[in-house]
Motif scaffolding. Structure first.
Motif, PDB file in Angstrom:
ATOM      1  N   GLU A  74       0.830  -1.213   0.000  1.00 47.46           N
ATOM      2  CA  GLU A  74       0.000   0.000   0.000  1.00 47.46           C
ATOM      3  C   GLU A  74       0.859   1.256   0.000  1.00 47.46           C
ATOM      4  N   LEU A  75       1.957   1.244   0.774  1.00 48.53           N
ATOM      5  CA  LEU A  75       2.861   2.405   0.796  1.00 48.53           C
ATOM      6  C   LEU A  75       3.485   2.625  -0.572  1.00 48.53           C
ATOM      7  N   ASN A  76       3.857   1.544  -1.243  1.00 48.32           N
ATOM      8  CA  ASN A  76       4.448   1.657  -2.582  1.00 48.32           C
ATOM      9  C   ASN A  76       3.446   2.258  -3.574  1.00 48.32           C
ATOM     10  N   ILE A  77       2.177   1.823  -3.456  1.00 45.86           N
ATOM     11  CA  ILE A  77       1.134   2.348  -4.355  1.00 45.86           C
ATOM     12  C   ILE A  77       0.943   3.842  -4.140  1.00 45.86           C
ATOM     13  N   ILE A  78       0.839   4.245  -2.892  1.00 48.45           N
ATOM     14  CA  ILE A  78       0.587   5.654  -2.585  1.00 48.45           C
ATOM     15  C   ILE A  78       1.761   6.514  -3.013  1.00 48.45           C
ATOM     16  N   GLY A  79       2.941   5.938  -2.968  1.00 49.92           N
ATOM     17  CA  GLY A  79       4.132   6.705  -3.317  1.00 49.92           C
ATOM     18  C   GLY A  79       4.186   7.133  -4.757  1.00 49.92           C
ATOM     19  N   ILE A  80       3.625   6.343  -5.679  1.00 50.36           N
ATOM     20  CA  ILE A  80       3.703   6.699  -7.111  1.00 50.36           C
ATOM     21  C   ILE A  80       2.346   7.074  -7.704  1.00 50.36           C
ATOM     22  N   LEU A  81       1.305   7.105  -6.872  1.00 50.93           N
ATOM     23  CA  LEU A  81      -0.057   7.308  -7.378  1.00 50.93           C
ATOM     24  C   LEU A  81      -0.210   8.608  -8.162  1.00 50.93           C
ATOM     25  N   ASN A  82       0.373   9.674  -7.677  1.00 50.04           N
ATOM     26  CA  ASN A  82       0.183  10.988  -8.302  1.00 50.04           C
ATOM     27  C   ASN A  82       0.801  11.097  -9.691  1.00 50.04           C
ATOM     28  N   SER A  83       1.590  10.084 -10.086  1.00 50.82           N
ATOM     29  CA  SER A  83       2.201  10.120 -11.422  1.00 50.82           C
ATOM     30  C   SER A  83       1.230   9.670 -12.511  1.00 50.82           C
ATOM     31  N   TYR A  84       0.059   9.183 -12.103  1.00 54.45           N
ATOM     32  CA  TYR A  84      -0.877   8.611 -13.066  1.00 54.45           C
ATOM     33  C   TYR A  84      -2.237   9.328 -13.007  1.00 54.45           C
ATOM     34  N   ALA A  85      -2.862   9.423 -14.163  1.00 53.17           N
ATOM     35  CA  ALA A  85      -4.134  10.153 -14.273  1.00 53.17           C
ATOM     36  C   ALA A  85      -5.301   9.293 -13.810  1.00 53.17           C
ATOM     37  N   GLN A  86      -6.377   9.961 -13.557  1.00 55.27           N
ATOM     38  CA  GLN A  86      -7.642   9.301 -13.207  1.00 55.27           C
ATOM     39  C   GLN A  86      -8.022   8.306 -14.295  1.00 55.27           C
ATOM     40  N   GLY A  87      -8.306   7.058 -13.884  1.00 54.14           N
ATOM     41  CA  GLY A  87      -8.722   6.029 -14.831  1.00 54.14           C
ATOM     42  C   GLY A  87      -7.572   5.358 -15.560  1.00 54.14           C
ATOM     43  N   GLN A  88      -6.336   5.811 -15.345  1.00 47.23           N
ATOM     44  CA  GLN A  88      -5.183   5.192 -16.022  1.00 47.23           C
ATOM     45  C   GLN A  88      -4.631   4.067 -15.149  1.00 47.23           C
ATOM     46  N   MET A  89      -4.575   2.869 -15.717  1.00 45.44           N
ATOM     47  CA  MET A  89      -4.081   1.722 -14.959  1.00 45.44           C
ATOM     48  C   MET A  89      -2.554   1.669 -15.032  1.00 45.44           C
ATOM     49  N   PHE A  90      -1.946   1.367 -13.892  1.00 46.57           N
ATOM     50  CA  PHE A  90      -0.489   1.176 -13.885  1.00 46.57           C
ATOM     51  C   PHE A  90      -0.169  -0.077 -13.078  1.00 46.57           C
ATOM     52  N   GLN A  91       1.095  -0.543 -13.202  1.00 42.37           N
ATOM     53  CA  GLN A  91       1.476  -1.819 -12.585  1.00 42.37           C
ATOM     54  C   GLN A  91       2.762  -1.670 -11.790  1.00 42.37           C
ATOM     55  N   LEU A  92       2.779  -2.242 -10.577  1.00 48.91           N
ATOM     56  CA  LEU A  92       3.976  -2.283  -9.733  1.00 48.91           C
ATOM     57  C   LEU A  92       4.583  -3.688  -9.810  1.00 48.91           C
ATOM     58  N   ASP A  93       5.914  -3.723  -9.894  1.00 49.14           N
ATOM     59  CA  ASP A  93       6.639  -5.002  -9.941  1.00 49.14           C
ATOM     60  C   ASP A  93       7.202  -5.276  -8.555  1.00 49.14           C
ATOM     61  N   GLU A  94       6.520  -6.117  -7.817  1.00 44.65           N
ATOM     62  CA  GLU A  94       6.972  -6.479  -6.482  1.00 44.65           C
ATOM     63  C   GLU A  94       7.770  -7.785  -6.559  1.00 44.65           C
ATOM     64  N   LYS A  95       8.341  -8.207  -5.440  1.00 48.75           N
ATOM     65  CA  LYS A  95       9.233  -9.368  -5.410  1.00 48.75           C
ATOM     66  C   LYS A  95       8.529 -10.644  -5.847  1.00 48.75           C
ATOM     67  N   ASN A  96       7.337 -10.870  -5.357  1.00 44.98           N
ATOM     68  CA  ASN A  96       6.641 -12.126  -5.624  1.00 44.98           C
ATOM     69  C   ASN A  96       5.428 -11.979  -6.534  1.00 44.98           C
ATOM     70  N   CYS A  97       5.114 -10.731  -6.899  1.00 42.42           N
ATOM     71  CA  CYS A  97       3.891 -10.530  -7.690  1.00 42.42           C
ATOM     72  C   CYS A  97       3.920  -9.187  -8.402  1.00 42.42           C
ATOM     73  N   TYR A  98       2.923  -9.050  -9.271  1.00 47.64           N
ATOM     74  CA  TYR A  98       2.653  -7.743  -9.847  1.00 47.64           C
ATOM     75  C   TYR A  98       1.386  -7.181  -9.182  1.00 47.64           C
ATOM     76  N   ILE A  99       1.336  -5.845  -9.104  1.00 46.04           N
ATOM     77  CA  ILE A  99       0.119  -5.217  -8.554  1.00 46.04           C
ATOM     78  C   ILE A  99      -0.391  -4.210  -9.580  1.00 46.04           C
ATOM     79  N   ARG A 100      -1.606  -4.460 -10.067  1.00 43.72           N
ATOM     80  CA  ARG A 100      -2.221  -3.504 -11.001  1.00 43.72           C
ATOM     81  C   ARG A 100      -3.113  -2.553 -10.201  1.00 43.72           C
ATOM     82  N   VAL A 101      -2.987  -1.264 -10.535  1.00 46.27           N
ATOM     83  CA  VAL A 101      -3.664  -0.220  -9.757  1.00 46.27           C
ATOM     84  C   VAL A 101      -4.408   0.729 -10.708  1.00 46.27           C
ATOM     85  N   VAL A 102      -5.567   1.132 -10.281  1.00 49.90           N
ATOM     86  CA  VAL A 102      -6.310   2.160 -11.018  1.00 49.90           C
ATOM     87  C   VAL A 102      -7.040   3.048 -10.005  1.00 49.90           C
ATOM     88  N   ARG A 103      -7.049   4.320 -10.264  1.00 53.79           N
ATOM     89  CA  ARG A 103      -7.775   5.255  -9.388  1.00 53.79           C
ATOM     90  C   ARG A 103      -9.116   5.585 -10.047  1.00 53.79           C
TER      91      ARG A 103
END
Length: 719
Positions: free
Chosen positions: A663-692
């Motif tokens: 959750e901290l990683n998501i919040i840290g980069i959230l402002n770099s992406y626009a409303q409705g734009q999906m982005f993906q975090l590469d974590e050690k054991n998984c990927y996390i897809r995020v959309v606001r």
């Protein structure tokens, strides 16, 4: 002891209240009686304005003193107020039982006289005859007048019998003289069968006896009553009639009856009679007398001379259509044709209508009892009708434009005078007079109209112009001055949307807002909602309307493409849709479901998102309960997932929850992406897809083995 004390205290308080009320009432009565005494003092001085004001002041203190209403009514009469305003005041005095100095008999006689004068002779007699019966010279005068006004053989015989009695009981009351001769004159001279002249009938034996008695007593009356002599001479016979007529003329008196009576008595020639009569021709003449005298002229050259005066006639003809010796129909002539006609149906001194004419042809009627005007095209076809202050609280006129030759309205018929055979002289046919609602058939007006223009309460000084076809509006323009601010189109009531209305909300001349209205007779709106909706459409509240606002659409950037829309469902749900980039496609929507008792508030947000896996776009729907997301779905893929709240506000996990580090990683980069734009975090054991989506952040954990699968599923809501 405590209860007893409370009881005594309550009793004392009630006694004080009652005493104060009684004391106040007594003081008010005392003040009202002082005003009554003042009014009586002013009455002696004939200061009727002071009588009126003093009585009104007294009534303010105590409205149970009948004398105050009686004296007020009397003052209004002497101040020449119209009868229709006096009658309610005298009726109030008769419905109030507390008389102080006067008695109800005076008020009853006054009231009966007003009733008789306003076309209610039967009611007048009833007022006088009910117990206790009133007998006085005033009461007998009103009874006789009422009987004559009824105008049946029986009532006329009774009137003559009462005058026979009154002339002996009240020998000096000249009113009975006038009453008898004026009514009997009308009875003596009747239009003949073909309406070309008048026949004179003999007086009844009783009337003959009365006439002879009055004629014999003419010298006994005050010499100021000069017209008594001419009235007496009309009913005198033989040499006595000729003597009275010669004496009247010798003293230099003038009266319009003289040439009629003198010509009939053969003491003047037709030429002398005509010259005498024509001295009255430009004044006010009874229509009956004009026609009666015209029919007496037999010399053709004199008749031609008379015709010339009729062709240029600029006097006024008056008619007594109620048989109460007062004119209630007045016709003003110019150049031998009617220029203005006024009609007071019941002589209450409220004119029902006034007609303006152009050379005898009506061009406009002012209908005062309907507060309306009728404007003619080609008479009797109506061109337009205007009603003033039609609706309570709505000031201004409502105008109907009438299609040619579809609606006619005639207050009277104009006919060629039957007595005048040698020229065209037109008069009113009294038997055809109509007034009030008889002039207006509201269904026919609407059916014949192609346009209605009325005031509106929606905006200050606003008006609405409805276009009408077959009695139904199909279009409306809303305007202030010459500037239109809204326009409506009406369906036939069978479509889902019955009315579409384009509105310029900011007065910039562009109709950026469109409103959609529908009909549902079962839908229950609040009075405030219904009034607002119907005022917008019709200009004023319509209490029984089943119309409701079904939706609105707005073009915010004025490119003619709708970029905001709101739909109001019959069940109370509201759907809001808008285009975030003004491309004409709704990429965001919000639906608020109607709140139901015992259940959470349910809302639904939908957004178009771009999938980073395959660069596709699809609609993402979030379901909220009490403002918290509970599920998320992709309708186009038939996918639905449960939503788990994260540790941080407004962050939610789809299917499987992640840890706080994620959750901290998501919040840290959230402002770099626009409303409705999906982005993906590469974590050690998984990927996390995020959309606001709005204020909420949605995250979904994907195994690295399947991260490229855009359709990877989590826990299905339905499982």
């Amino acid at each position: 002891m405590k209860k007893f004390f409370c009881f005594v205290l309550s009793s004392l308080m009630l006694s004080v209240v009652f005493a104060n009320t009684t004391s106040s009432s007594a003081a008010n009565r005392k003040t009202a009686l002082r005003y009554l005494q003042l009014a009586k003092n002013y009455l002696v001085k004939n200061d009727w304005e002071a009588v009126k004001k003093t009585c009104e002041n007294g009534i303010q203190y105590d409205d149970n003193v009948a004398d105050l209403y009686y004296l007020k009514a009397l003052s209004l009469f002497n101040l020449s107020w119209p009868r229709y305003e006096i009658i309610p005041v005298i009726e109030k005095s008769l419905s109030t039982t507390e008389w102080v100095d006067y008695n109800m008999s005076n008020a009853r006689v006054f009231y009966a006289d007003l009733l008789c004068s306003t076309g209610k002779p039967f009611e007048a007699i009833s007022v006088l005859d009910k117990a206790p019966l009133i007998y006085s010279s005033d009461a007998e005068y009103v009874r006789i007048k009422s009987l004559y006004e009824i105008n049946s053989a029986d009532s006329i015989a009774k009137a003559e019998e009462k005058i026979e009695s009154a002339r002996r009981v009240y020998p000096n009351d000249v009113r009975f003289f006038y009453l008898f001769f004026n009514y009997e004159y009308n009875l003596c001279y009747k239009v003949n069968a073909d309406r070309t002249g008048f026949d004179k009938k003999e007086l009844s034996p009783v009337a003959r006896k009365i006439a002879d008695s009055f004629i014999a007593h003419v010298p006994d009356y005050d010499k100021s009553y000069t017209d008594l002599e001419i009235l007496a001479s009309v009913f005198a016979e033989g040499e006595n009639q000729r003597r009275l007529l010669k004496a009247f003329n010798a003293r230099g008196f003038n009266h319009i009856l003289y040439p009629i009576a003198a010509l009939e008595a053969e003491i003047i020639s037709e030429e002398e009679a005509l010259d005498y009569f024509l001295t009255f021709i430009d004044g006010t003449i009874e229509a009956k007398l004009l026609m009666q005298f015209y029919s007496m002229i037999t010399d053709e050259s004199l008749k031609k001379y008379f015709d010339e005066h009729l062709n240029a006639f600029k006097g006024t003809l008056i008619y007594d259509t109620n048989n109460n010796l007062e004119e209630n129909l007045t016709v003003v002539y110019e150049r031998g044709r009617a220029s203005k006609v006024m009609f007071d149906f019941d002589n209450d001194q409220f004119v029902e209508w006034e007609v303006e004419c152009d050379f005898g042809v009506p061009v406009k009627i002012k209908v005062f009892d309907q507060i309306a005007q009728i404007i003619y095209g080609t008479y009797p076809d109506v061109k337009s009708i205007l009603f003033e202050d039609v609706e309570p609280g709505v000031k201004g006129f409502t105008a109907y434009n009438i299609i040619d030759e579809t609606f006619s309205s005639k207050p009277f018929d104009i006919i060629k005078a039957p007595e005048v055979l040698t020229t065209d002289f037109y008069v009113i046919d009294e038997s055809t007079l109509i007034f009030g609602k008889a002039l207006f058939d509201s269904d026919r007006i609407i059916a014949s109209a192609n346009e209605m223009d009325k005031p509106s309460l929606e905006r200050k000084n606003a008006r609405i112009k409805f276009s009408i076809l077959n009695g139904t509006p199909y279009e409306a323009s809303y305007y202030i001055g010459n500037k239109e601010y809204a326009h409506s189109y009406f369906g036939n009531g069978n479509e889902d949307v019955s009315i579409v209305r384009a509105v310029d909300k900011d007065d910039d001349g562009i109709f950026e807002t469109t409103e959609f209205y529908a009909i549902n007779s079962k839908l229950k709106l609040s009075e405030e909602e219904r009034d607002a909706i119907t005022t917008n459409i019709w200009g004023s509240p319509v209490k029984d309307a089943s119309l409701y606002l079904a939706g609105i659409a707005i073009d915010r950037n004025l490119d003619t493409a709708i970029d905001f829309k709101e739909t109001y469902f019959e069940n109370g749900d509201v759907l809001t849709e808008w285009s975030s980039n003004y491309d004409g496609t709704f990429d965001v929507s919000y639906r608020k479901y109607k709140m139901q008792e015992g259940k959470p508030l349910t809302e639904e947000y939908s957004y178009f998102v771009k999938d980073i896996a395959d660069n596709s776009s699809y609609k993402l729907t979030v379901l909220l309960q009490n403002s918290k997301p509970v599920s998320i779905s992709i309708p186009s893929k038939s996918e639905a997932y449960s939503v788990i709240p994260g540790k941080y506000d407004n962050l939610f996990w789809i299917g499987i929850s992640g840890n706080e580090e994620y959750e901290l990683n998501i919040i840290g980069i959230l402002n770099s992406y626009a409303q409705g734009q999906m982005f993906q975090l590469d974590e050690k054991n998984c990927y996390i897809r995020v959309v606001r989506v709005g204020e909420n952040i949605f995250a979904r954990i994907l195994d690295k083995e399947i991260s490229s699968d855009a359709s990877s599923s989590g826990t299905d809501v339905n499982e």
